[in-house]
Design an enzyme around this catalytic site. Structure first.
Site, PDB file in Angstrom:
ATOM      1  N   GLY A  94      17.752   9.409   6.205  1.00  0.00           N
ATOM      2  CA  GLY A  94      17.268   9.350   7.577  1.00  0.00           C
ATOM      3  C   GLY A  94      18.211  10.002   8.579  1.00  0.00           C
ATOM      4  O   GLY A  94      17.774  10.507   9.620  1.00  0.00           O
ATOM      5  N   ASN A 118      18.590  12.501   0.302  1.00  0.00           N
ATOM      6  CA  ASN A 118      18.950  12.085  -1.055  1.00  0.00           C
ATOM      7  C   ASN A 118      18.134  10.890  -1.556  1.00  0.00           C
ATOM      8  O   ASN A 118      18.579  10.150  -2.432  1.00  0.00           O
ATOM      9  CB  ASN A 118      20.443  11.765  -1.105  1.00  0.00           C
ATOM     10  CG  ASN A 118      20.813  10.605  -0.192  1.00  0.00           C
ATOM     11  OD1 ASN A 118      20.099  10.355   0.781  1.00  0.00           O
ATOM     12  ND2 ASN A 118      21.880   9.910  -0.499  1.00  0.00           N
TER      13      ASN A 118
END
Lengths: 242, 242, 242
Positions: A94, A118
């Site tokens: 985020g 990721n």
């Protein structure tokens, strides 16, 4: 606009809500034509979505949380202001999304800092609008490989693939951001805003049209036993690290 | 096909109309399989859309003018012929669009010559099909930044971002264009034309479907007081330069 | 998964059918999480679609053949497994498509080996889903020029434009592929698979929706006299080479 949610700017429900409200106020404020997004905790730009919001909560909570994540993205990616990310630390998931929403990305030239979406490494999946935002920045092929592997890029690699636009020494990051802002603000506001909207409209409209479906999708995914278990394992590991 | 509209190949309504008619004739002519687009005024490939067509005129005039701009793009971007731009001078805005519509772009290796879609600098906005044509050439990220800033690229930078394919010394530009044309014409015409159409159809169909809406959009934008004023200021500045 | 259809791994109707069945079996097999696609005939990865299937046959035959080509693409591009192409030889047209469908492409570092979608050189046209697969890998501009010219890229050039991800000495190609596979298999399967599907769904759905129209399109194109003649000429030339 300094993000202050110690220790690592996790994007919690509260933080996201305040972020969106703050952004909306600045958006309406005619005096404010641009924002520099940076972290009050050098070393970490933002640790990304707060995992504690995604474990052991109710479906209502997940719904509210995901709507807040969407809201943040809609507001930031669709902002009329010039948005510059001064990435003064690592920026996974985020946090990377926040950076990708900006008009320009400056990162501290420190190979210990890494950035990337990721999610897969945590066993979760970046939704289509995370993916679209990344494709819009680095293209389809790099995005496909990055997202499949959940790859984090040390700052020099991030520059090479175009995930950030510029590396500067850590102590020059704010002054550089200010200088870039000055340059962007010389462009007539009205034309720049319309142009930005022409560029981003299709991507934004796609989420707007599927917003509820996307929330349902998230909730049904995150409430699966297997996903809850793998997130719990991940949280335990995080705690042990400390 | 040498563009001759002294002094700077401004794309006026008359010029655009003749351009489209000329192109259509060549398109029908079975002997003509390719065109090299260049300027009869070295130093300036094309100065872009003629601003005098956009200031102080009637809505009918703006409608006719914009339809002619669309027509030029539809004909050139959708041409069955091999189209090579021999860019022997600067090429802002609509001039850059002409180049982007071609199959291959050769530019004079002179850093004094620059190319780009710089509409925002004039306070106006590149429509979605200008944007699409640029994205198809240099990708989304470069386009977003270029269009927001209205950036002009000196020829070496234009090569670096892929806005042109090749730089050659100014006196070699026509011979290089001829050599490239020879190479492209070795490909079976029918297969090359179908392939080109497969590549560009989606982008072209998008404007075809929204053609009237795009005209209305342009007319309502250009007739705003604020836009008229800022274009007048720009024209005054141009006159004073001379 | 070694392709064995001596001498050059032509993608015949039989070969494609076996390929899709084999792939489906591996897909269902929970033990198999990834495949390495390579050729049993070093020097040629795959010569692409078998031209003999496209000349002098019935419309029914062309229909069956084209459906088998689609099926191979749908299965391989949409595979849940990690797919790595170990390109140990030249790879024109359909052979290049096989490579493009993979998650990662390793090519032998031998400039005598070339790869590309060179259909136009044979007077035929790569269909939209070949084109989309290539755009997803190397972007729109490179694809447009490559397809129009039917360009083959020697391995160093293929690396430069991103058509392959890595070059290694010919005798290291299998060990490198195995090492890369190990790395990809560390990612949680479920998240990786969903991510891959998010990335490729739009492209795949496009063909699924137009499958019959695409077959009709192929059959009506390939049965034209002019196309049949030019393929016959091409086949004669191939025979004389031997």
């Amino acid at each position: 606009m300094k993000m202050k949610n110690p220790p690592v700017n996790r994007l919690s429900l509260d933080f996201l809500t305040e972020f969106s409200i703050g952004l909306e106020k600045l958006e309406i404020d005619r005096v404010c034509r641009g924002i520099i997004l940076t972290s009050a905790s050098p070393g970490i730009f933002s640790a990304g979505l707060d995992i504690t919001e995604m474990v052991g909560k109710s479906a209502e909570h997940y719904t509210a949380f995901w709507r807040a994540v969407q809201e943040m993205w809609l507001k930031l990616y669709g902002s009329n202001m010039v948005t510059i990310a001064a990435i003064n630390g690592s920026s996974p998931a985020g946090g990377c999304l926040l950076a990708l929403c900006s008009d320009y990305r400056i990162m501290a030239d420190n190979p210990a800092y890494a950035i990337g979406l990721n999610e897969t490494q945590l066993g979760i999946v970046a939704p289509f609008w995370f993916k679209d935002t990344m494709i819009n920045t680095v293209g389809n092929r790099v995005t496909e490989q990055s997202l499949q592997l959940g790859q984090m890029y040390p700052s020099p690699d991030a520059l090479k693939i175009g995930l950030v636009d510029q590396l500067v020494p850590e102590d020059k990051i704010q002054s550089t951001a200010a200088a870039i802002m000055t340059k962007w603000l010389t462009v007539p506001d009205h034309a720049r805003q319309l142009t930005k909207s022409v560029m981003r409209k299709t991507t934004i409209d796609k989420l707007v049209k599927q917003r509820e479906a996307d929330i349902n999708n998230f909730v049904s995914f995150i409430t699966r036993d297997s996903i809850q278990k793998s997130l719990q394992v991940y949280m335990e590991r995080l705690k042990q690290k400390k």
